[in-house]
Write an enzyme that holds these catalytic residues in place. Structure first.
Site, PDB file in Angstrom:
ATOM      1  CB  SER A   1      -0.868  -0.003   1.264  1.00  0.00           C
ATOM      2  OG  SER A   1      -1.373   1.282   1.522  1.00  0.00           O
TER       3      SER A   1
ATOM      4  CE1 TYR B   1      -4.119  -1.812   4.925  1.00  0.00           C
ATOM      5  CE2 TYR B   1      -3.124   0.275   4.301  1.00  0.00           C
ATOM      6  CZ  TYR B   1      -3.741  -0.917   3.948  1.00  0.00           C
ATOM      7  OH  TYR B   1      -3.957  -1.206   2.618  1.00  0.00           O
TER       8      TYR B   1
HETATM    9  P1  NDP Z   1     -11.402  -6.038   0.477  1.00  0.00           P
HETATM   10  O1  NDP Z   1     -11.829  -5.803   1.894  1.00  0.00           O
HETATM   11  O2  NDP Z   1     -12.294  -5.633  -0.622  1.00  0.00           O
HETATM   12  O3  NDP Z   1     -11.003  -7.566   0.299  1.00  0.00           O
HETATM   13  C1  NDP Z   1     -10.165  -8.201   1.236  1.00  0.00           C
HETATM   14  C2  NDP Z   1     -10.086  -9.675   0.910  1.00  0.00           C
HETATM   15  O4  NDP Z   1      -9.217 -10.313   1.874  1.00  0.00           O
HETATM   16  C3  NDP Z   1     -11.431 -10.376   1.011  1.00  0.00           C
HETATM   17  O5  NDP Z   1     -11.488 -11.403   0.061  1.00  0.00           O
HETATM   18  C4  NDP Z   1     -11.409 -10.954   2.427  1.00  0.00           C
HETATM   19  O6  NDP Z   1     -12.322 -12.011   2.541  1.00  0.00           O
HETATM   20  C5  NDP Z   1      -9.942 -11.405   2.498  1.00  0.00           C
HETATM   21  N1  NDP Z   1      -9.455 -11.599   3.855  1.00  0.00           N
HETATM   22  C6  NDP Z   1      -9.442 -10.700   4.875  1.00  0.00           C
HETATM   23  N2  NDP Z   1      -8.933 -11.276   5.981  1.00  0.00           N
HETATM   24  C7  NDP Z   1      -8.607 -12.568   5.652  1.00  0.00           C
HETATM   25  C8  NDP Z   1      -8.057 -13.672   6.359  1.00  0.00           C
HETATM   26  N3  NDP Z   1      -7.721 -13.588   7.649  1.00  0.00           N
HETATM   27  N4  NDP Z   1      -7.875 -14.833   5.701  1.00  0.00           N
HETATM   28  C9  NDP Z   1      -8.212 -14.940   4.388  1.00  0.00           C
HETATM   29  N5  NDP Z   1      -8.736 -13.948   3.673  1.00  0.00           N
HETATM   30  C10 NDP Z   1      -8.940 -12.769   4.296  1.00  0.00           C
HETATM   31  O7  NDP Z   1      -9.987  -5.300   0.357  1.00  0.00           O
HETATM   32  P2  NDP Z   1      -9.248  -4.709  -0.935  1.00  0.00           P
HETATM   33  O8  NDP Z   1      -9.557  -5.534  -2.121  1.00  0.00           O
HETATM   34  O9  NDP Z   1      -9.477  -3.262  -0.962  1.00  0.00           O
HETATM   35  O10 NDP Z   1      -7.729  -4.917  -0.498  1.00  0.00           O
HETATM   36  C11 NDP Z   1      -6.969  -6.038  -0.917  1.00  0.00           C
HETATM   37  C12 NDP Z   1      -5.525  -5.771  -0.583  1.00  0.00           C
HETATM   38  O11 NDP Z   1      -5.097  -4.583  -1.249  1.00  0.00           O
HETATM   39  C13 NDP Z   1      -5.261  -5.561   0.905  1.00  0.00           C
HETATM   40  O12 NDP Z   1      -4.051  -6.158   1.273  1.00  0.00           O
HETATM   41  C14 NDP Z   1      -5.186  -4.037   1.012  1.00  0.00           C
HETATM   42  O13 NDP Z   1      -4.383  -3.642   2.112  1.00  0.00           O
HETATM   43  C15 NDP Z   1      -4.525  -3.689  -0.316  1.00  0.00           C
HETATM   44  N6  NDP Z   1      -4.748  -2.312  -0.741  1.00  0.00           N
HETATM   45  C16 NDP Z   1      -6.014  -1.840  -1.029  1.00  0.00           C
HETATM   46  C17 NDP Z   1      -6.183  -0.550  -1.483  1.00  0.00           C
HETATM   47  C18 NDP Z   1      -7.506  -0.005  -1.854  1.00  0.00           C
HETATM   48  O14 NDP Z   1      -7.577   1.212  -2.135  1.00  0.00           O
HETATM   49  N7  NDP Z   1      -8.566  -0.785  -1.907  1.00  0.00           N
HETATM   50  C19 NDP Z   1      -5.032   0.350  -1.624  1.00  0.00           C
HETATM   51  C20 NDP Z   1      -3.765  -0.231  -1.291  1.00  0.00           C
HETATM   52  C21 NDP Z   1      -3.653  -1.523  -0.869  1.00  0.00           C
HETATM   53  P3  NDP Z   1     -12.919 -12.508   3.979  1.00  0.00           P
HETATM   54  O15 NDP Z   1     -13.120 -11.290   4.806  1.00  0.00           O
HETATM   55  O16 NDP Z   1     -14.175 -13.224   3.624  1.00  0.00           O
HETATM   56  O17 NDP Z   1     -11.880 -13.416   4.551  1.00  0.00           O
END
Ligand code: NDP
Length: 251
Positions: free
Chosen positions: A143, A156
């Site tokens: 990020s 974070y």
């Molecule tokens: P979302 O919240 O849309 O998706 C997160 C995903 O991670 C879901 O599929 C969730 O499913 C899964 N997840 C969360 N915790 C766990 C766990 N313990 N085990 C397995 N799966 C897990 O997030 P984003 O798509 O926005 O973000 C994805 C990545 O990109 C992250 O690492 C985020 O930090 C990074 N990011 C996002 C940005 C943005 O602007 N959106 C910017 C920069 C980085 P479930 O909860 O069902 O497990």
């Protein structure tokens, strides 16, 4: 260039947001997809969506912060697809709070998912890649807050900064195995994680003003950089975190 026919890509957090977008991208390039997350309903929707596009998909409920869960996922993927070639270490979460309000459970949730989880999955996949002796690609989804401090981002920013260090250490350790390790650090992308945050118009304007290209990012903006990092063509590119943020961190 960037064809992934016959390769197997594992994507954590592949049920929605950036992870699902990345699964579409890798599927389009020919990879077989192994997606994982905790929520089984979202996972099933994602599996259906990807299968309808004609991609070969294995969807598995996994908690990345649990070692047994991670190890049994890898066993299942190898059993089903015979090998692993690419890992997108994407599952993540965020809690925005001022330093003095961060509770132990907030800290643990973010660090357990974004740092411990990334470590557990990276370690287990690295063991498999080393055993296969065919190289591989590990892509850690970081990020902008892994590089800059931000505000209200204690857990974070700490997790993503730690991840950037893991990227460098793993790149060094795995280079002689033909495994590259890189980070991909998106700027603001509208996903379930950021939807509420980005719906505030003033905040959105402020974020857009901070980018050089004067807009927020879209999932499609990550496709080219991901394809490069996942491909055979990037074998001399390792240990880097690539910021795909419209110029946000370079200002
Ligand atoms: P979302 O919240 O849309 O998706 C997160 C995903 O991670 C879901 O599929 C969730 O499913 C899964 N997840 C969360 N915790 C766990 C766990 N313990 N085990 C397995 N799966 C897990 O997030 P984003 O798509 O926005 O973000 C994805 C990545 O990109 C992250 O690492 C985020 O930090 C990074 N990011 C996002 C940005 C943005 O602007 N959106 C910017 C920069 C980085 P479930 O909860 O069902 O497990």
């Amino acid at each position: 260039m960037f064809q992934l026919d016959g390769k197997v890509a594992m994507i954590t957090g592949g049920s929605k947001g950036i992870g699902l977008g990345m699964a579409h991208c890798l599927g389009k390039l020919g990879a077989k997809l192994a997606i994982a997350s905790r929520g089984e309903k979202d996972l099933e929707y994602a599996r259906q969506e990807l299968s309808e596009k004609g991609y070969e998909v294995l969807a598995t409920p996994v908690d990345v912060s649990n070692k047994e869960s991670v190890e049994s996922w890898i066993e299942k993927v190898v059993h089903e697809f015979g090998q692993v070639d690419i890992l997108v270490n994407n599952a993540g979460t965020n809690i925005r709070k001022p330093l003095v309000e961060v509770e132990g459970k907030d800290w643990e949730r973010v660090i357990d998912t974004n740092l411990k989880g990334v470590f557990l999955v990276g370690q287990a996949v690295a063991k498999q890649l080393i055993e296969q002796k065919k190289g591989g690609r590990i892509i850690n989804i970081s990020s902008i807050f892994g590089g800059v401090g931000g505000i209200f981002q204690s857990s974070y920013a700490a997790s993503k900064g730690g991840m950037n260090q893991l990227t460098k250490v793993w790149a060094h350790e795995l280079a002689e195995e033909g495994i590259t390790v890189n980070g991909l650090a998106p700027g603001y992308i509208k996903t379930p994680m950021t939807k509420g945050w980005l719906n505030d118009e003033e905040r959105l304007k402020n974020i857009i003003d901070q980018t050089m290209v004067k807009r927020v990012g879209h999932l499609e903006d990550l496709e080219g950089p991901l394809a490069l990092l996942a491909s055979d063509e990037s074998s001399y590119l390792t240990g880097q975190t690539l910021y795909v943020d419209g110029g946000w961190t370079a200002k």
